[in-house]
Design an enzyme around this catalytic site. Structure first.
Site, PDB file in Angstrom:
ATOM      1  NE  ARG A  54       0.170   1.496   3.403  1.00  0.00           N
ATOM      2  CZ  ARG A  54       1.121   2.591   3.550  1.00  0.00           C
ATOM      3  NH1 ARG A  54       2.540   2.159   3.656  1.00  0.00           N
ATOM      4  NH2 ARG A  54       0.896   3.820   3.631  1.00  0.00           N
ATOM      5  CB  ALA A  56       0.292   7.081  -3.719  1.00  0.00           C
ATOM      6  NE  ARG A  97      -6.068   0.881  -1.976  1.00  0.00           N
ATOM      7  CZ  ARG A  97      -5.674   1.339  -1.095  1.00  0.00           C
ATOM      8  NH1 ARG A  97      -4.108   1.342  -0.441  1.00  0.00           N
ATOM      9  NH2 ARG A  97      -6.038   2.254   0.067  1.00  0.00           N
ATOM     10  CD  GLN A 204      -2.867   3.035   6.726  1.00  0.00           C
ATOM     11  OE1 GLN A 204      -3.665   3.361   7.725  1.00  0.00           O
ATOM     12  NE2 GLN A 204      -3.532   3.055   5.589  1.00  0.00           N
ATOM     13  CG  ASP A 245      -2.780   8.160  -1.402  1.00  0.00           C
ATOM     14  OD1 ASP A 245      -2.936   8.908  -0.193  1.00  0.00           O
ATOM     15  OD2 ASP A 245      -2.778   6.976  -1.620  1.00  0.00           O
ATOM     16  CG  ASN A 255      -2.046  11.644   2.436  1.00  0.00           C
ATOM     17  OD1 ASN A 255      -1.614  10.818   1.867  1.00  0.00           O
ATOM     18  ND2 ASN A 255      -1.763  12.085   3.907  1.00  0.00           N
ATOM     19  CE  LYS A 256      -4.931   5.912   4.284  1.00  0.00           C
ATOM     20  NZ  LYS A 256      -5.909   5.023   3.739  1.00  0.00           N
TER      21      LYS A 256
HETATM   22  O1  MRU Z   1      -4.388   3.470   2.003  1.00  0.00           O
HETATM   23  P1  MRU Z   1      -3.000   3.433   1.921  1.00  0.00           P
HETATM   24  O2  MRU Z   1      -2.216   3.032   3.127  1.00  0.00           O
HETATM   25  O3  MRU Z   1      -2.449   3.098   0.537  1.00  0.00           O
HETATM   26  O4  MRU Z   1      -2.760   4.993   2.046  1.00  0.00           O
HETATM   27  C1  MRU Z   1      -1.554   5.534   2.141  1.00  0.00           C
HETATM   28  C2  MRU Z   1      -1.370   7.188   2.094  1.00  0.00           C
HETATM   29  O5  MRU Z   1      -2.561   7.706   2.187  1.00  0.00           O
HETATM   30  C3  MRU Z   1      -0.258   7.632   2.001  1.00  0.00           C
HETATM   31  O6  MRU Z   1      -0.100   8.899   2.946  1.00  0.00           O
HETATM   32  C4  MRU Z   1      -0.008   7.975   0.500  1.00  0.00           C
HETATM   33  O7  MRU Z   1      -0.030   7.103  -0.333  1.00  0.00           O
HETATM   34  C5  MRU Z   1       1.257   8.717   0.362  1.00  0.00           C
HETATM   35  S1  MRU Z   1       2.721   7.531   0.314  1.00  0.00           S
HETATM   36  C6  MRU Z   1       4.194   8.008   0.072  1.00  0.00           C
END
Ligand code: MRU
Length: 355
Positions: A54, A56, A97, A204, A245, A255-256
């Site tokens: 997981r 991006a 995704r 995470q 993302d 982002n998350k």
């Molecule tokens: O759902 P995830 O764990 O794939 O989400 C990840 C994030 O939101 C990260 O902050 C984002 O991908 C940046 S990673 C360098």
């Protein structure tokens, strides 16, 4: 300031062993470090869908590897027939995704390579696609290190930096985006300490950010997501840095989930809010963040922690996995090609189209 001895070469979520691709199962960290083998496009798609891998940039890299594996298995007599099957494999991988644009970016690059070489034999196309997937993997870590160099001057010695989710080595091919900037600042001899939001519901921050920073001996303190405002009000956070993302052409940042809340809190307390992301995360085709598709994930991520049920049976749940932070709350966007501040529209275009 003295240089801090950290070994940032060790954490990589994807590796190649004896010609096989292996991925570290990020669902099991930090309790277990289990690597799975992958040989087909379908297996890689499942790993992305179920979050074995997981983040991006990491899912972009994984998708490119999946496309290479898919290409390897195509039995076609002509390059055109090969390409038709290859496009279908890429579409299958792209559907895993929806929010992180790095996934489609990597697959579009793979398709572009194949399309530009349709005058070659099927075997040559397969070999070329292997090289392209490996190049995407290797370039990603180099890009993160460049991003670190551009971003680290924004972090001063002694800063206490809040991050949300995991934008580290685990979310990329290595080194990380937001955590890459922190690593670069530490490597430049600055004393940086990190506050990691636990990042409900997939956790995470607690599981992955805390794990990888601890491994690198970078001081990290874990907090629950609802503690950031209190700590900011007490003057215990000097800067925020997160990954992304997808970034729209106007600088709105997906982002998350929870990132938007942190950005508002940062603005209220006069704390800089930085975003670190490669230019492959910038989607110039979307004029603003309202057009970014937001993934809705399984309600079980909220009602349960592993097999432990936290909420009443049958409760209604909302589980959007990402949110959008409007550009006005973003102090700067750090990329491998430089830093964008102020007029994001123009500057992001320049950074993306820069050679
Ligand atoms: O759902 P995830 O764990 O794939 O989400 C990840 C994030 O939101 C990260 O902050 C984002 O991908 C940046 S990673 C360098």
């Amino acid at each position: 300031m003295s240089s801090c001895p950290i070994d940032t070469s060790v954490i990589r979520p994807i590796r190649f062993v004896a010609g096989q691709c292996q991925m570290l199962d990020q669902r099991l960290l930090p309790a277990e470090e289990i690597w799975h083998n992958y040989k087909t496009a379908e297996e890689v798609a499942e790993a992305i869908r179920t979050m074995v891998v997981r983040g991006a940039p990491a899912i972009g890299v994984a998708a490119a590897i999946g496309a290479w594996f898919g290409a390897r298995d195509i039995e076609a007599a002509t390059a055109d027939a090969f390409y038709a099957e290859f496009e279908a494999i890429c579409a299958m991988l792209a559907a895993t995704r929806p929010t992180a644009v790095n996934l489609t970016w990597a697959l579009e690059r793979m398709k572009r390579f194949a399309h530009a070489n349709l005058d070659r034999s099927v075997l040559e196309l397969k070999i070329g696609l292997e090289y392209e997937a490996l190049a995407i993997t290797q370039e990603d870590e180099a890009i993160n290190r460049k991003m670190g160099q551009h971003g680290q001057p924004l972090l001063s010695d002694g800063m206490r930096v809040l991050t949300h989710c995991n934008a580290g080595a685990l979310a990329t091919a290595g080194y990380g985006t937001a955590l890459g900037v922190i690593r670069a600042a530490v490597e430049a001899g600055k004393k940086i300490s990190v506050l990691a939001d636990e990042t409900r519901p997939f956790v995470q921050g607690a599981r992955l950010t805390a794990w990888e920073l601890k491994k690198d001996n970078i001081p990290v303190t874990l907090i629950c997501d609802n503690m950031a405002g209190y700590l900011m009000s007490k003057g215990e956070i000097d800067a925020v840095i997160v990954g992304a993302d997808r970034i729209a052409a106007n600088g709105d940042v997906a982002n998350k989930i929870g990132t938007y809340t942190v950005a508002i809190l940062a603005r209220e307390h006069g704390i800089p809010f930085y975003v670190a992301a490669p230019v492959s995360t910038i989607d110039l085709s979307l004029s603003d963040g309202s057009q970014i598709p937001i993934e809705e994930r399984d309600s079980r991520e909220i009602t349960h922690v592993r097999d432990i049920q936290l909420a009443p049976e049958g409760i209604a749940v909302k589980n959007p996995a990402f949110d959008v932070t409007p550009n006005r709350l973003v102090t700067a966007i750090i990329t491998e090609n430089g830093v964008a501040e102020g007029n994001y529209q123009e500057r992001l275009y320049t950074l993306v189209t820069m050679r």
